[in-house]
Design a protein around this motif. Structure first.
Motif, PDB file in Angstrom:
ATOM      1  N   PRO A  74       0.833  -1.205   0.000  1.00  0.00           N
ATOM      2  CA  PRO A  74       0.000   0.000   0.000  1.00  0.00           C
ATOM      3  C   PRO A  74       0.865   1.252   0.000  1.00  0.00           C
ATOM      4  O   PRO A  74       1.885   1.325   0.710  1.00  0.00           O
ATOM      5  N   TYR A 106       1.634   4.784 -10.947  1.00  0.00           N
ATOM      6  CA  TYR A 106       0.650   4.210 -10.026  1.00  0.00           C
ATOM      7  C   TYR A 106      -0.695   4.015 -10.719  1.00  0.00           C
ATOM      8  O   TYR A 106      -1.346   2.973 -10.572  1.00  0.00           O
ATOM      9  N   GLU A 112      -3.279  -0.192  -7.717  1.00  0.00           N
ATOM     10  CA  GLU A 112      -4.293  -0.452  -6.698  1.00  0.00           C
ATOM     11  C   GLU A 112      -5.041  -1.758  -6.952  1.00  0.00           C
ATOM     12  O   GLU A 112      -5.590  -2.354  -6.018  1.00  0.00           O
ATOM     13  N   HIS A 117      -8.656  -6.048  -2.346  1.00  0.00           N
ATOM     14  CA  HIS A 117      -9.812  -5.212  -2.647  1.00  0.00           C
ATOM     15  C   HIS A 117     -11.076  -6.060  -2.740  1.00  0.00           C
ATOM     16  O   HIS A 117     -11.021  -7.278  -2.894  1.00  0.00           O
ATOM     17  N   SER A 130     -11.463   2.400  -6.599  1.00  0.00           N
ATOM     18  CA  SER A 130     -10.391   3.150  -7.256  1.00  0.00           C
ATOM     19  C   SER A 130     -10.199   4.551  -6.683  1.00  0.00           C
ATOM     20  O   SER A 130     -11.143   5.205  -6.243  1.00  0.00           O
TER      21      SER A 130
END
Length: 428
Positions: A74, A106, A112, A117, A130
């Motif tokens: 993260p 990124y 991500e 998630h 997102s």
């Protein structure tokens, strides 16, 4: 024009994002070097991407750690406003207010999506996870916008800096999920459909007295010729139907002819069935099937229901010889999933390397507007024009998704063919 960028350490992530920002977006060659003496003596445009300034005639950006990491963890992402747009990875005492290389990487590599998630109801990465959705920039090609600001900053430091101004492009694409509503479905499928929902139209179409409401291919051809468009068609050719796979089977002569007809005029690609997402061996079979029907190599793909996860989904495509994918977007909302209006090579974050798979992101699908966002045709037109303006403003590429059934005569989609034609007129 050539740019020399100095970094203290080698980084495949840095090489990747520099190739995209400079070569892909700006049309400028960029060399990344770890040789400090070479950098100091260089007389052209040079960027120092290290922990301290080294000379006066440099453009300095202090690097955050992301591009020099090899793992996936993260990241401390905190957004702030610059020129009325969001940015993150803020840096002080530099010639740019944030680390544009790390921030762009990124978003572009979909960092991500590799982190833990929540999936949506179809097992996909949910757009609500997102950063773009949470921070309100999903509707913008933010990386392209940042690049424009970056160019201006470089030109302020180096007035001789020039770049290539790319031309805006529009690419309409079509998913042929259900080639015909009634025709070529056989007696039993039509009989079952009639018992579930009696329809005079079904009888008239099956008897040949009326054109199938999903048969809008000739009209689409007229639009392409009239507005000089170069579309891409994606076909489902699953060997059998299922809950989410309802197309005419490839064994049907009409389906074979439909594919062949379009392959002779347009670029086509595979639309992998839902079933192939559960059984990897089916993907190869479907690609071979489409290749046989079209009599050409199949190198383009768009996932049915935009159903894929990273990195496994893209690795499967590469294994089967796919070199271009048009799935980068959401099947639940319109917007820029990778925050970009330019095609790019996929970076496999787990392998930490650039792949040969070219990603062509879309930002508008009429099915999202209709089913997910509950927009009327006029409301969807306004949204589509906003995406057109956003892409044109950054000299990007606008890729849209349409379905033949929504452009046909089905009463359910009244107004949508007119909306599409009005859009084409407006941008021509």
């Amino acid at each position: 024009m050539k740019v020399l960028l100095y970094a203290q350490n080698y980084s495949p992530r840095l090489h990747y994002i520099c190739a995209f920002i400079f070569k892909e977006v700006m049309g400028v060659e960029c060399t990344v070097s770890c040789d400090l003496e070479e950098f100091k003596s260089y007389r052209g445009v040079k960027i120092n991407y290290s922990n301290s300034r080294v000379c006066e005639n440099e453009f300095y950006i202090f690097p955050v750690d992301l591009l020099f990491q090899n793992n996936i963890v993260p990241q401390p992402v905190e957004c702030f406003k610059i020129n009325n747009n969001q940015a993150f990875f803020k840096i002080d005492h530099a010639d740019f207010s944030f680390d544009i290389f790390a921030a762009s990487f990124y978003l572009l590599c979909r960092y991500e999506e590799y982190l833990p998630h929540q999936k949506d109801m179809y097992g996909r990465y949910a757009h609500e996870n997102s950063l773009a959705f949470k921070e309100g920039f999903l509707h913008l090609p933010l990386i392209n916008i940042w690049a424009k600001s970056f160019v201006a900053a470089l030109q302020n430091k180096f007035p001789s800096f020039t770049f290539i101004q790319h031309a805006f492009r529009f690419i309409p694409t079509y998913d042929i999920d259900i080639a015909f509503s009634y025709k070529h479905k056989g007696l039993w499928r039509n009989a079952g459909g009639f018992l579930k929902s009696p329809s005079l139209e079904r009888i008239m179409v099956v008897c040949g007295w009326r054109k199938d409401p999903f048969d809008t291919y000739d009209w689409m051809d007229v639009m392409h010729k009239k507005f000089q468009l170069t579309p891409v068609y994606f076909f489902i050719v699953a060997a059998k139907n299922g809950l989410y796979d309802k197309n005419i089977l490839p064994a049907n002569k009409a389906m074979w002819q439909l594919v062949k007809k379009h392959a002779e005029k347009y670029a086509i690609g595979i639309h992998p069935s839902w079933q192939s997402g559960d059984d990897a061996s089916l993907l190869k079979q479907e690609i071979v099937q489409l290749k046989t029907m079209s009599e050409q190599e199949i190198t383009c793909c768009r996932q049915h229901y935009i159903r894929f996860n990273l990195p496994e989904g893209y690795r499967r495509l590469l294994n089967e010889g796919i070199t271009a994918d048009y799935s980068m977007g959401y099947g639940s909302i319109n917007g820029f999933r990778a925050s970009v209006a330019s095609s790019f090579y996929w970076f496999d974050l787990k392998k930490n390397e650039t792949s040969s798979l070219r990603i062509h992101p879309f930002c508008f699908m009429e099915a999202n507007a209709y089913y997910e966002q509950k927009l009327t045709a006029p409301e969807a037109y306004e949204e589509l024009m906003q995406y057109y303006a956003a892409c044109k403003n950054v000299n990007g590429t606008l890729i849209t998704i349409w379905h033949n059934q929504m452009l046909g005569r089905d009463k359910l989609y009244n107004g949508w063919p007119v909306m599409y034609e009005n859009f084409l007129k407006a941008i021509s």
